[in-house]
Write an enzyme that holds these catalytic residues in place. Structure first.
Site, short mmCIF file in Angstrom:
data_model
loop_
_atom_site.label_atom_id
_atom_site.label_comp_id
_atom_site.label_asym_id
_atom_site.label_seq_id
_atom_site.Cartn_x
_atom_site.Cartn_y
_atom_site.Cartn_z
N LYS A 245 0.92 -1.39 0.35
CA LYS A 245 0.39 0.05 0.21
C LYS A 245 0.87 1.25 -0.28
O LYS A 245 1.06 2.52 -0.77
CB LYS A 245 -1.08 0.14 1.09
CG LYS A 245 -2.23 -1.33 1.19
CD LYS A 245 -3.28 -0.66 2.09
CE LYS A 245 -4.19 -1.61 1.83
NZ LYS A 245 -5.25 -1.46 2.57
N LYS B 264 -11.21 -3.57 -2.16
CA LYS B 264 -11.61 -2.30 -2.56
C LYS B 264 -11.02 -1.35 -2.79
O LYS B 264 -11.85 -0.34 -3.43
CB LYS B 264 -12.08 -1.85 -0.68
CG LYS B 264 -13.66 -2.85 -0.52
CD LYS B 264 -13.81 -2.66 0.80
CE LYS B 264 -13.79 -4.14 2.25
NZ LYS B 264 -12.83 -3.72 2.55
N LYS C 157 -4.95 -9.56 -5.66
CA LYS C 157 -5.73 -9.71 -4.82
C LYS C 157 -6.95 -8.99 -5.06
O LYS C 157 -6.72 -7.40 -5.40
CB LYS C 157 -6.08 -9.89 -3.59
CG LYS C 157 -5.68 -8.40 -2.74
CD LYS C 157 -5.87 -9.14 -1.43
CE LYS C 157 -6.79 -7.45 -0.60
NZ LYS C 157 -7.95 -7.65 -0.22
P1 ATP Z 1 -8.76 -2.64 1.42
O1 ATP Z 1 -8.40 -2.59 -0.64
O2 ATP Z 1 -9.09 -0.88 1.67
O3 ATP Z 1 -7.61 -3.31 1.98
P2 ATP Z 1 -9.73 -5.14 0.74
O4 ATP Z 1 -10.31 -5.55 -0.21
O5 ATP Z 1 -8.68 -5.90 1.42
O6 ATP Z 1 -10.17 -3.80 1.26
P3 ATP Z 1 -10.28 -5.62 4.21
O7 ATP Z 1 -11.12 -4.43 4.41
O8 ATP Z 1 -9.10 -4.99 4.09
O9 ATP Z 1 -10.84 -5.59 2.05
O10 ATP Z 1 -10.90 -7.01 4.27
C1 ATP Z 1 -11.79 -7.27 5.02
C2 ATP Z 1 -12.00 -9.39 5.13
O11 ATP Z 1 -11.56 -9.70 3.44
C3 ATP Z 1 -10.66 -9.67 5.51
O12 ATP Z 1 -10.58 -11.03 6.49
C4 ATP Z 1 -9.71 -9.50 4.02
O13 ATP Z 1 -8.06 -11.20 4.76
C5 ATP Z 1 -10.09 -10.66 3.40
N1 ATP Z 1 -10.10 -10.00 2.17
C6 ATP Z 1 -9.51 -8.77 1.45
N2 ATP Z 1 -9.19 -9.21 -0.23
C7 ATP Z 1 -9.89 -10.12 -0.21
C8 ATP Z 1 -9.88 -10.99 -1.35
N3 ATP Z 1 -8.90 -10.63 -2.60
N4 ATP Z 1 -10.07 -12.48 -1.58
C9 ATP Z 1 -10.07 -13.59 -0.09
N5 ATP Z 1 -10.04 -12.58 1.11
C10 ATP Z 1 -9.94 -10.82 1.03
MG MG Z 2 -7.10 -5.06 2.83
#
Ligand code: ATP
Ligand code: MG
Length: 332
Positions: free
Chosen positions: A112, A198, A195
């Site tokens: 990040k 969000k 991956k």
């Molecule tokens: P950001 O980009 O803001 O970090 P994010 O999509 O990574 O958002 P988080 O809120 O950081 O989401 O993570 C929430 C949960 O979703 C965590 O348990 C994380 O491991 C899971 N997670 C996030 N992205 C993935 C993905 N691509 N595949 C599987 N699990 C995911």
């Molecule tokens: Mg995340």
């Protein structure tokens, strides 16, 4: 029942297929066998810039999606992180026993911060994993279900808990990460090397839980594949198709081999069309329930307040012990 803790950041209007498959689906199962806390981690979300009005809205929306996806706020403790000040208080203490180099090895920070550049990167992003350790340890959590991108942070949490216990006496339960292996990570549809996130940059690569059927169709039909035209699972050489197969597998309950057999001799078009139907069938009822919950924000806020009180009662007890152990003079 064993205590369980997990959370997600309110960093977008909607959760995505990775959050759903990697986290929410497991939460739904695990809440029946655990004393579960599920947090909307707004304090984590502000480690990258957020618009204040949008953050408030995204926080409600994230909570609504937890409930819509099947988290029961009567049985599980579903609350907003900033409603429980003990998170910030314990995080500060844990910051003082975390090594600078140790925190610098966290790959989420490296990823990040690389995207943002050094001056745009906040110290909060650097200590993100320490706040996450505080989240988990405050509740004496035994089980922490996360996607595999968060495994390193749970390892750090274990190290910090062990270190604190050794130095100040037994205080924290050492948590175990729970990661569903085959489906641990969902990738971006346009960029299957990264991956699904969000905060990801490719609008066409993220399958949102709140997407309308038309948007789901468009994104899946345009998802990056390869020119072999064979539905075959091969993460290394066919990352796009393998990612779609993972989603197919989860929503159909069929094995990868069954999927390969079913689409033998047929192109990607057929496979993608069936995948669209599976995703729409899974996401549509959730979108409808979330929309209904968001129509009554006052009721949603009331549910969150009650749950925060439940969380505080546990967190404050742990924090009290921690303050005592480290030698803070108590205010009389
Ligand atoms: P950001 O980009 O803001 O970090 P994010 O999509 O990574 O958002 P988080 O809120 O950081 O989401 O993570 C929430 C949960 O979703 C965590 O348990 C994380 O491991 C899971 N997670 C996030 N992205 C993935 C993905 N691509 N595949 C599987 N699990 C995911
Ligand atoms: Mg995340």
């Amino acid at each position: 029942l064993p205590r369980l803790y997990s959370g997600m950041q309110p960093s977008a209007d909607s959760l995505h297929a990775g959050n759903y498959i990697g986290a929410l689906l497991q939460w739904k199962q695990l809440q029946t066998t655990h004393d579960a806390l599920f947090s909307v981690v707004d304090m984590h979300a502000i480690t990258v810039p957020q618009d204040p009005a949008e953050l408030r809205e995204k926080t409600r929306r994230t909570a609504a999606q937890y409930i819509a996806a099947g988290i029961d706020p009567e049985n599980s403790t579903l609350y907003v992180q900033s409603h429980v000040p003990a998170h910030a208080e314990l995080a500060w203490i844990l910051n003082t026993i975390t090594g600078f180099g140790e925190a610098g090895r966290m790959t989420q920070f490296k990823d990040k911060s690389k995207k943002q550049g050094a001056d745009a990167t906040s110290v909060g992003l650097f200590t993100y994993p320490v706040l996450m350790a505080a989240d988990i340890l405050l509740y004496q959590s035994e089980v922490v279900p996360v996607g595999d991108d968060q495994k390193q942070h749970v390892e750090l949490t274990r190290d910090l808990a062990t270190r604190f216990n050794a130095r100040f006496g037994d205080t924290f339960t050492i948590p175990e990460p729970v990661i569903q292996k085959e489906t641990a990570r969902i990738y971006d549809l346009q960029n299957p090397g990264s991956k699904m996130s969000k905060s990801g940059e490719s609008p066409a690569g993220i399958l949102w839980l709140l997407d309308e059927p038309g948007a789901i169709k468009k994104k899946i039909m345009r998802a990056v594949t390869d020119d072999e035209a064979v539905v075959r699972f091969d993460r290394e050489n066919k990352p796009g198709v393998s990612n779609l197969m993972t989603i197919f597998q989860v929503f159909s309950g069929r094995s990868l081999t069954e999927i390969e057999d079913a689409f033998a001799g047929r192109g990607y078009g057929d496979f993608k069309k069936e995948l669209v139907e599976l995703v729409v069938a899974e996401f549509s009822p959730i979108r409808e329930r979330a929309t209904a919950l968001l129509d009554d924000p006052a009721e949603l806020d009331r549910v969150l307040a009650g749950n925060a009180a439940r969380a505080s009662a546990i967190a404050d007890t742990t924090l009290e012990t921690v303050y005592d152990r480290i030698g803070f003079l108590r205010r009389v």
